[in-house]
Design an enzyme around this catalytic site. Structure first.
Site, short mmCIF file in Angstrom:
data_model
loop_
_atom_site.label_atom_id
_atom_site.label_comp_id
_atom_site.label_asym_id
_atom_site.label_seq_id
_atom_site.Cartn_x
_atom_site.Cartn_y
_atom_site.Cartn_z
CG HIS A 142 -1.72 1.23 1.42
ND1 HIS A 142 -3.05 1.34 1.04
CD2 HIS A 142 -1.37 2.44 1.93
CE1 HIS A 142 -3.47 2.57 1.33
NE2 HIS A 142 -2.48 3.26 1.87
CD GLU A 143 1.85 3.42 3.74
OE1 GLU A 143 2.05 4.51 3.18
OE2 GLU A 143 0.84 3.19 4.42
CG HIS A 146 0.36 6.25 -0.73
ND1 HIS A 146 -0.79 6.88 -1.20
CD2 HIS A 146 0.01 5.68 0.45
CE1 HIS A 146 -1.77 6.68 -0.34
NE2 HIS A 146 -1.34 5.96 0.67
CD GLU A 197 -4.84 6.50 1.96
OE1 GLU A 197 -4.70 5.28 2.15
OE2 GLU A 197 -3.90 7.29 2.03
ZN LIG Z 1 -2.31 5.26 2.37
#
Ligand SMILES: [Zn+2]
Length: 274
Positions: A142-143, A146, A197
């Protein structure tokens, strides 16, 4: 002023300031394809992120909070070493980034990845969530999502335009103290937008699958996060809102990338160090 003239003037000013419309990632299996507007160059952002990251590490070192437990550092590195090659399917340049990963001692349930691949995992996340490797891969995926989508650069572009105005943006090159501070803020403490997100969720699930980590672990992870939020909402959740629809979306994406997961496992990548 005539509307057409106004639009022309804004476009010219933005162009002069180095505004770019970019596609940060290639077509993904999960269907992330939003085009983004960037006012700050990737080079300036990445160099400033490197400074911001090393400032964070130096601060942690001073507080004796850097990489205290070799086993946890090793674990984070091992998972990263599988996720990073998987980034190539979405961004051919990403496997060649100057990736770094460190573990910070902090009670906060948090993890992040600064632009250009500078990862931090907090011990609070490990201690409180007790994630499996698949779940930790979901957090890190997830990170990394980004970073691949350059959300920090996107947010910095928006911040900088408010702070310094269009005129100065074009002059931004190399390491810039104000930009480094902005990058630290948007990575560590300010919330990402809801849209960002969702993109990070989707890219994270795909990366995990491509790296041979069970993509459905993301579902278990968000459920754990939600449970934890019941008593005392962690920092990670305040910037990463969790809800039923998000869990439903992640489940759907995980179902979609199961063939990638199975192919990665068949290829033997998943057997290493699991
Ligand atoms: Zn996030």
């Amino acid at each position: 002023m005539n509307r057409k003239v106004l639009i022309f003037l804004i476009a010219t000013a933005a162009f002069a300031a180095g505004c770019q419309t970019v596609e940060t990632t290639k077509e993904s299996a999960v269907g992330v394809d939003r085009r983004q507007h960037m006012l700050v160059s990737a080079e300036a952002v990445n160099q400033s992120a490197e400074k911001a990251y090393h400032d964070v590490l130096a601060q942690a070192q001073k507080q004796n909070a850097l990489d205290r437990d070799p086993a946890t550092v090793e674990r984070v590195k091992r998972i990263a070493s599988r996720l990073i090659p998987a980034t190539g399917a979405l961004r051919p340049d990403a496997p060649g980034w100057k990736w770094e990963m460190h573990v910070l001692s902090s009670k906060e349930v948090n993890a992040w990845c600064m632009p250009g691949g500078k990862i931090a995992v907090y011990t609070g996340l490990i201690d409180q969530l007790k994630p499996t490797d698949d779940e930790l891969a979901a957090v890190m995926g997830h990170e990394i999502g980004h970073a691949l989508r350059e959300h920090g650069r996107e947010q910095a572009s928006q911040q900088m335009i408010q702070q310094v105005g269009v005129g100065l943006l074009g002059a931004l090159t190399g390491v810039n103290t104000q930009l480094a501070q902005t990058i630290a803020d948007v990575t560590i403490s300010l919330p990402h937008s809801r849209g960002q997100e969702t993109e990070a969720d989707r890219i994270g699930v795909e990366l995990a699958a491509r790296a041979g980590y069970d993509p459905h672990a993301a579902v278990a992870l968000w459920q754990k996060m939600e449970k934890l939020a019941g008593s005392q909402p962690p920092q990670f959740l305040s910037t990463h809102p969790s809800n039923a629809s998000r869990i439903a979306d992640v489940t759907q994406d995980a179902d979609k990338v199961m063939p990638l997961y199975q192919a990665a496992k068949a290829g033997g990548t998943a057997s290493a160090g699991k």
